[in-house]
Write an enzyme that holds these catalytic residues in place. Structure first.
Site, PDB file in Angstrom:
ATOM      1  CD  GLU A 233      -2.983  -1.226   2.139  1.00  0.00           C
ATOM      2  OE1 GLU A 233      -4.158  -1.603   2.078  1.00  0.00           O
ATOM      3  OE2 GLU A 233      -2.705  -0.627   3.343  1.00  0.00           O
TER       4      GLU A 233
ATOM      5  CD  GLU B 223      -4.258  -5.721   2.468  1.00  0.00           C
ATOM      6  OE1 GLU B 223      -5.139  -5.084   2.895  1.00  0.00           O
ATOM      7  OE2 GLU B 223      -3.094  -5.579   2.366  1.00  0.00           O
TER       8      GLU B 223
END
Length: 479
Positions: free
Chosen positions: A184, A378
């Protein structure tokens, strides 16, 4: 009428975790302290990491530290991987704790005990026909690098990361063929402490320090891509973004323009650098208007240009709705990336807005912009789970959430998107990254561990375990 979707042959169904949230054993096997080890548990965690001045010290009188023990995957990995195999996982996304391999981060030689642990984990995956998908850096920076060097503020960390990544490629070249560099990475503009390993002294310097740290990560990522391709021919290495489509609150052109600019900065700067190999044109104005002046060395931009990633992986939990001028009442308190409340969406127990259609939008946006394979690594629903008197856990709400998002994936594939795989987050219950709670559960597998640290660590299959098992067995045909 139920619609049947056609997922590609060889689609990589699986699940996702991170070392700091499930391994435990925080000082065993020669491991050094890392960032997650000083993160307290409970809702105070998010408040502390969002504000400048976090001190990276442990205060056991005031706080608990659930990451230290987590769910003890370090000792129970064989049991857990066997459960993943029972569900039919084709891949298992996990991260390597940097401080297990280089306890301080700046050593010249790695820690053999740490390397051997991941050998055992990868061997267990491969024994069950499961491809490891490995994140090299997932919020697990060695604490020594933070305290002594200032985290990714320091250019010296590029060399330490390159040594670490190269060590992994050489050691696991016959076991791992799917890699991700930084987890991320674009989230660092909102929460630098997680991705960049530092807490700005004041809010005034946050953007300058964050984008300077990101530049160092871009160079480090490109050097890792270069090393991976040289050491493991045929391996694939990707970037990893947190992605959220940004909607305008209404059709007011001022709000539409504001939403577009927010999307450019959050969703596209990191992707453009890592995939296209260059800073986007709009970044120049943004940097100028925000007083951001990047220090670059000769050759940085050439390195970034010459070594782009092979694919884009990303997390998707929610969309984001933006309005140029918003009141406190309009803000969406639960969403981790701010914005205003979207009146058309429901929300999770933690206030995260639920938007399956947004995933189809995200997939189309990313593929149209970059034309490289995509991988959803995710996605999931954090919720309170209840054990019934007969011992069952009927998490129909989780099944509904996942079904709707997988349907959106199927629609995007029909749109022409090239999608490699899907690894829902927290396939086994683990410590929440944002709040340090166990009660915020994502898994197909219940772990008897609670916010106060109590519990037997017994693993128990939820209703969603069997649903996902059947889904994988039919390659997504039986949703």
């Amino acid at each position: 009428m139920t619609k049947t979707y056609q997922f590609p042959e060889g689609f990589l169904w699986g699940g996702a975790t991170a070392a700091n949230q499930l391994e435990g054993a925080h000082l065993e096997g020669g491991k050094g302290m890392n960032l997650a080890d000083v993160m307290p548990g409970g809702k105070i965690r998010l408040k502390m990491i969002m504000e400048p001045g976090f001190d990276f010290e442990i205060d056991r009188e005031k706080y608990t530290y659930p990451n230290h023990d987590a769910i003890d995957f370090y000792h129970r990995y064989a049991e857990d991987i066997a459960l993943f195999a029972e569900m039919g996982f084709k891949t298992f996304r996990l991260s390597i704790a940097w401080s297990r391999i280089f306890p301080n981060g700046d050593e010249l030689e790695p820690n053999e005990e740490g390397l051997a642990f991941y050998d055992r984990v990868f061997d267990e995956c491969l024994k069950h026909g499961m491809e490891p998908l490995v994140t090299i850096s997932h919020y697990e920076m060695p604490l020594y690098l933070i305290k002594e060097y200032g985290g990714w503020r320091s250019r010296e960390v590029i060399g330490f990361f390159e040594r670490y990544a190269t060590t992994l490629f050489n050691r696991y070249k016959n076991k791992v063929k799917y890699w991700l560099t930084f987890n991320e990475i674009n989230g660092a503009t909102h929460m630098p402490i997680f991705g960049l390993g530092f807490s700005p002294a004041t809010e005034d310097v946050r953007l300058q320090e964050s984008f300077q740290g990101l530049h160092h990560q871009f160079v480090a990522s490109s050097l890792a891509v270069k090393a991976c391709h040289e050491i493991i021919p045929g391996a694939q290495i990707g970037c990893m973004l947190i992605y959220a489509p940004v909607y305008s609150f209404d059709s007011n052109p001022e709000n539409v323009l504001h939403a577009m600019k927010e999307e450019q900065i959050f969703n596209y700067i990191c992707g453009d650098v890592q995939v296209r190999g260059e800073y986007p044109a709009f970044s120049k104005r943004y940097f100028k208007e925000n007083g951001i002046e990047l220090e670059m060395q000769e050759g940085d931009l050439e390195t970034i240009k010459q070594h782009p990633v092979d694919f884009i992986s990303f997390s998707y939990y929610m969309s984001r709705t933006e309005k140029k001028e918003k009141t406190a009442e309009e803000k969406s308190a639960g969403n981790i990336m701010s914005g205003v409340k979207n009146p058309f969406l429901s929300a999770s127990d933690w206030g995260w807005e639920i938007d399956p259609t947004g995933l189809q939008i995200a997939l189309n946006q990313l593929y149209d912009r970059y034309r490289v394979p995509l991988f959803i690594v995710e996605n999931g629903l954090g919720a309170y789970d209840k054990i019934e008197e007969d011992g069952s856990i009927n998490d129909d709400y989780r099944i509904k959430y996942l079904r709707e998002h997988i349907e959106a994936m199927g629609e995007a594939i029909e749109d022409g998107v090239e999608l490699m795989g899907y690894t829902p987050w927290g396939c086994i219950d683990l410590v929440s990254a944002s709040t340090g709670e166990m009660s915020k559960r994502y898994g197909f597998i219940y772990v008897d561990k609670h916010d106060d640290g109590s519990g037997t660590l017994e693993r128990k299959k939820k209703k969603s375990f069997y649903w996902y098992q059947n889904l994988i067995a039919t390659n997504g045909k039986e949703l």
